[in-house]
Design a protein around this motif. Structure first.
Motif, PDB file in Angstrom:
ATOM      1  N   GLN A  71       0.914  -1.236  -0.026  1.00  0.00           N
ATOM      2  CA  GLN A  71      -0.052   0.122  -0.010  1.00  0.00           C
ATOM      3  C   GLN A  71       0.767   1.254  -0.158  1.00  0.00           C
ATOM      4  O   GLN A  71       1.802   1.429   0.843  1.00  0.00           O
ATOM      5  CB  GLN A  71      -0.921  -0.137   1.441  1.00  0.00           C
ATOM      6  CG  GLN A  71      -2.144   0.793   1.071  1.00  0.00           C
ATOM      7  CD  GLN A  71      -3.285   0.412   1.891  1.00  0.00           C
ATOM      8  OE1 GLN A  71      -3.080   0.182   3.202  1.00  0.00           O
ATOM      9  NE2 GLN A  71      -4.523   0.502   1.788  1.00  0.00           N
ATOM     10  N   LEU A  72       0.726   2.172  -0.948  1.00  0.00           N
ATOM     11  CA  LEU A  72       1.521   3.144  -1.140  1.00  0.00           C
ATOM     12  C   LEU A  72       0.548   4.636  -0.962  1.00  0.00           C
ATOM     13  O   LEU A  72      -0.397   4.418  -1.401  1.00  0.00           O
ATOM     14  CB  LEU A  72       2.256   3.425  -2.585  1.00  0.00           C
ATOM     15  CG  LEU A  72       3.490   2.044  -2.922  1.00  0.00           C
ATOM     16  CD1 LEU A  72       3.749   2.267  -4.007  1.00  0.00           C
ATOM     17  CD2 LEU A  72       4.362   2.214  -1.775  1.00  0.00           C
ATOM     18  N   GLN A  73       1.225   5.576  -0.731  1.00  0.00           N
ATOM     19  CA  GLN A  73       0.612   6.986  -1.099  1.00  0.00           C
ATOM     20  C   GLN A  73       0.684   7.479  -1.955  1.00  0.00           C
ATOM     21  O   GLN A  73       1.808   7.763  -2.402  1.00  0.00           O
ATOM     22  CB  GLN A  73       1.272   8.072   0.289  1.00  0.00           C
ATOM     23  CG  GLN A  73       0.567   7.671   1.558  1.00  0.00           C
ATOM     24  CD  GLN A  73      -0.679   7.918   1.981  1.00  0.00           C
ATOM     25  OE1 GLN A  73      -1.597   6.710   2.117  1.00  0.00           O
ATOM     26  NE2 GLN A  73      -1.449   9.020   1.991  1.00  0.00           N
ATOM     27  N   SER A  74      -0.260   8.015  -2.954  1.00  0.00           N
ATOM     28  CA  SER A  74       0.070   8.688  -4.072  1.00  0.00           C
ATOM     29  C   SER A  74       0.121  10.189  -3.900  1.00  0.00           C
ATOM     30  O   SER A  74       0.115  10.425  -2.564  1.00  0.00           O
ATOM     31  CB  SER A  74      -1.197   8.470  -5.089  1.00  0.00           C
ATOM     32  OG  SER A  74      -2.438   9.094  -4.420  1.00  0.00           O
ATOM     33  N   GLN A  75       0.560  10.928  -4.810  1.00  0.00           N
ATOM     34  CA  GLN A  75       0.902  12.101  -4.388  1.00  0.00           C
ATOM     35  C   GLN A  75      -0.342  12.978  -4.079  1.00  0.00           C
ATOM     36  O   GLN A  75      -0.008  14.115  -3.322  1.00  0.00           O
ATOM     37  CB  GLN A  75       1.556  12.663  -5.778  1.00  0.00           C
ATOM     38  CG  GLN A  75       2.807  12.325  -6.307  1.00  0.00           C
ATOM     39  CD  GLN A  75       3.431  12.860  -7.318  1.00  0.00           C
ATOM     40  OE1 GLN A  75       2.692  13.171  -8.093  1.00  0.00           O
ATOM     41  NE2 GLN A  75       4.736  12.719  -7.760  1.00  0.00           N
ATOM     42  N   ASP A  76      -1.400  12.747  -4.605  1.00  0.00           N
ATOM     43  CA  ASP A  76      -2.680  13.308  -3.842  1.00  0.00           C
ATOM     44  C   ASP A  76      -3.092  12.986  -2.696  1.00  0.00           C
ATOM     45  O   ASP A  76      -4.220  13.408  -2.125  1.00  0.00           O
ATOM     46  CB  ASP A  76      -3.803  13.346  -5.145  1.00  0.00           C
ATOM     47  CG  ASP A  76      -4.292  11.870  -5.405  1.00  0.00           C
ATOM     48  OD1 ASP A  76      -3.660  10.961  -4.541  1.00  0.00           O
ATOM     49  OD2 ASP A  76      -5.121  11.846  -6.150  1.00  0.00           O
ATOM     50  N   GLY A  77      -2.330  12.056  -1.953  1.00  0.00           N
ATOM     51  CA  GLY A  77      -2.463  11.828  -0.718  1.00  0.00           C
ATOM     52  C   GLY A  77      -3.582  10.611  -0.333  1.00  0.00           C
ATOM     53  O   GLY A  77      -3.633   9.877   0.671  1.00  0.00           O
ATOM     54  N   ARG A  78      -4.033   9.936  -1.388  1.00  0.00           N
ATOM     55  CA  ARG A  78      -4.797   8.828  -1.539  1.00  0.00           C
ATOM     56  C   ARG A  78      -3.779   7.449  -1.282  1.00  0.00           C
ATOM     57  O   ARG A  78      -2.674   7.555  -1.943  1.00  0.00           O
ATOM     58  CB  ARG A  78      -5.508   8.758  -2.722  1.00  0.00           C
ATOM     59  CG  ARG A  78      -6.769   9.519  -2.906  1.00  0.00           C
ATOM     60  CD  ARG A  78      -7.742   9.306  -3.833  1.00  0.00           C
ATOM     61  NE  ARG A  78      -7.727  10.332  -4.560  1.00  0.00           N
ATOM     62  CZ  ARG A  78      -8.344  10.352  -6.079  1.00  0.00           C
ATOM     63  NH1 ARG A  78      -8.506   9.328  -6.502  1.00  0.00           N
ATOM     64  NH2 ARG A  78      -8.529  11.556  -6.488  1.00  0.00           N
ATOM     65  N   SER A  79      -4.287   6.708  -0.695  1.00  0.00           N
ATOM     66  CA  SER A  79      -3.584   5.453  -0.848  1.00  0.00           C
ATOM     67  C   SER A  79      -3.990   4.402  -1.751  1.00  0.00           C
ATOM     68  O   SER A  79      -5.027   4.257  -2.096  1.00  0.00           O
ATOM     69  CB  SER A  79      -3.667   4.560   0.849  1.00  0.00           C
ATOM     70  OG  SER A  79      -4.953   4.087   1.021  1.00  0.00           O
ATOM     71  N   ARG A  80      -3.058   3.635  -2.398  1.00  0.00           N
ATOM     72  CA  ARG A  80      -3.347   2.778  -3.336  1.00  0.00           C
ATOM     73  C   ARG A  80      -2.550   1.394  -3.417  1.00  0.00           C
ATOM     74  O   ARG A  80      -1.554   1.573  -2.675  1.00  0.00           O
ATOM     75  CB  ARG A  80      -3.203   3.550  -4.698  1.00  0.00           C
ATOM     76  CG  ARG A  80      -1.813   3.753  -5.029  1.00  0.00           C
ATOM     77  CD  ARG A  80      -1.878   4.722  -6.350  1.00  0.00           C
ATOM     78  NE  ARG A  80      -0.426   4.971  -6.772  1.00  0.00           N
ATOM     79  CZ  ARG A  80       0.245   4.363  -7.705  1.00  0.00           C
ATOM     80  NH1 ARG A  80      -0.550   3.412  -8.586  1.00  0.00           N
ATOM     81  NH2 ARG A  80       1.269   4.529  -7.799  1.00  0.00           N
ATOM     82  N   ASN A  81      -2.939   0.465  -3.983  1.00  0.00           N
ATOM     83  CA  ASN A  81      -2.389  -1.071  -3.792  1.00  0.00           C
ATOM     84  C   ASN A  81      -1.561  -1.093  -5.028  1.00  0.00           C
ATOM     85  O   ASN A  81      -2.063  -0.811  -6.131  1.00  0.00           O
ATOM     86  CB  ASN A  81      -3.371  -2.134  -3.633  1.00  0.00           C
ATOM     87  CG  ASN A  81      -3.879  -2.156  -2.291  1.00  0.00           C
ATOM     88  OD1 ASN A  81      -3.274  -1.627  -1.194  1.00  0.00           O
ATOM     89  ND2 ASN A  81      -5.065  -2.703  -2.042  1.00  0.00           N
ATOM     90  N   VAL A  82      -0.150  -1.543  -4.840  1.00  0.00           N
ATOM     91  CA  VAL A  82       0.535  -1.602  -5.897  1.00  0.00           C
ATOM     92  C   VAL A  82       1.160  -3.257  -5.861  1.00  0.00           C
ATOM     93  O   VAL A  82       1.391  -3.725  -4.820  1.00  0.00           O
ATOM     94  CB  VAL A  82       1.844  -0.798  -5.919  1.00  0.00           C
ATOM     95  CG1 VAL A  82       2.949  -1.098  -6.949  1.00  0.00           C
ATOM     96  CG2 VAL A  82       1.522   0.710  -6.039  1.00  0.00           C
ATOM     97  N   SER A  83       1.217  -3.892  -6.982  1.00  0.00           N
ATOM     98  CA  SER A  83       1.366  -5.493  -6.902  1.00  0.00           C
ATOM     99  C   SER A  83       3.067  -5.373  -6.809  1.00  0.00           C
ATOM    100  O   SER A  83       3.749  -4.707  -7.188  1.00  0.00           O
ATOM    101  CB  SER A  83       0.952  -5.980  -8.259  1.00  0.00           C
ATOM    102  OG  SER A  83      -0.494  -6.105  -8.242  1.00  0.00           O
ATOM    103  N   THR A  84       3.587  -6.480  -6.073  1.00  0.00           N
ATOM    104  CA  THR A  84       4.868  -6.868  -6.219  1.00  0.00           C
ATOM    105  C   THR A  84       5.368  -8.122  -6.413  1.00  0.00           C
ATOM    106  O   THR A  84       4.290  -9.277  -6.368  1.00  0.00           O
ATOM    107  CB  THR A  84       5.370  -6.675  -4.726  1.00  0.00           C
ATOM    108  OG1 THR A  84       4.926  -7.454  -3.720  1.00  0.00           O
ATOM    109  CG2 THR A  84       5.035  -5.063  -4.395  1.00  0.00           C
TER     110      THR A  84
END
Length: 93
Positions: A71-84
């Motif tokens: 789970q990462l913070q995007s530049q606009d402050g929202r959290s999003r899931n990124v696959s690894t």
């Protein structure tokens, strides 16, 4: 796990730069870990496949593969899931 493990992080460099770097590490280590996330996952799979197929006679193979998400913070402050993905490439004994 007592033995050290070298990690190659996949980014935006040319594919063969990662293959070369991985082979150099495998000359010194019994196994390495290739890690990537997001859009770089395909490139990580390509690197592992090239090492396993092109150097079959040298005795390298693909070991464990782990997939997940962060789970990462995007530049606009929202959290999003990124696959690894984490791909183990090892020297056969």
């Amino acid at each position: 796990m007592s033995e050290s493990r070298e990690t190659i992080y996949i980014g935006k460099k040319p594919l063969m730069a990662y293959v070369t770097s991985s082979l150099i590490q495998l000359a010194n280590q019994p196994k390495i870990s290739i890690k990537a996330r997001g859009l770089s996952i395909g490139r990580a799979v390509d690197v592992a496949q090239i090492i396993a197929r092109k150097t079959e006679n040298a005795g390298y193979s693909i070991g464990n593969i782990k997939i997940g998400s962060e789970q990462l913070q995007s530049q606009d402050g929202r959290s999003r899931n990124v696959s690894t993905i984490e791909i183990e490439v090892k020297r056969n004994s």
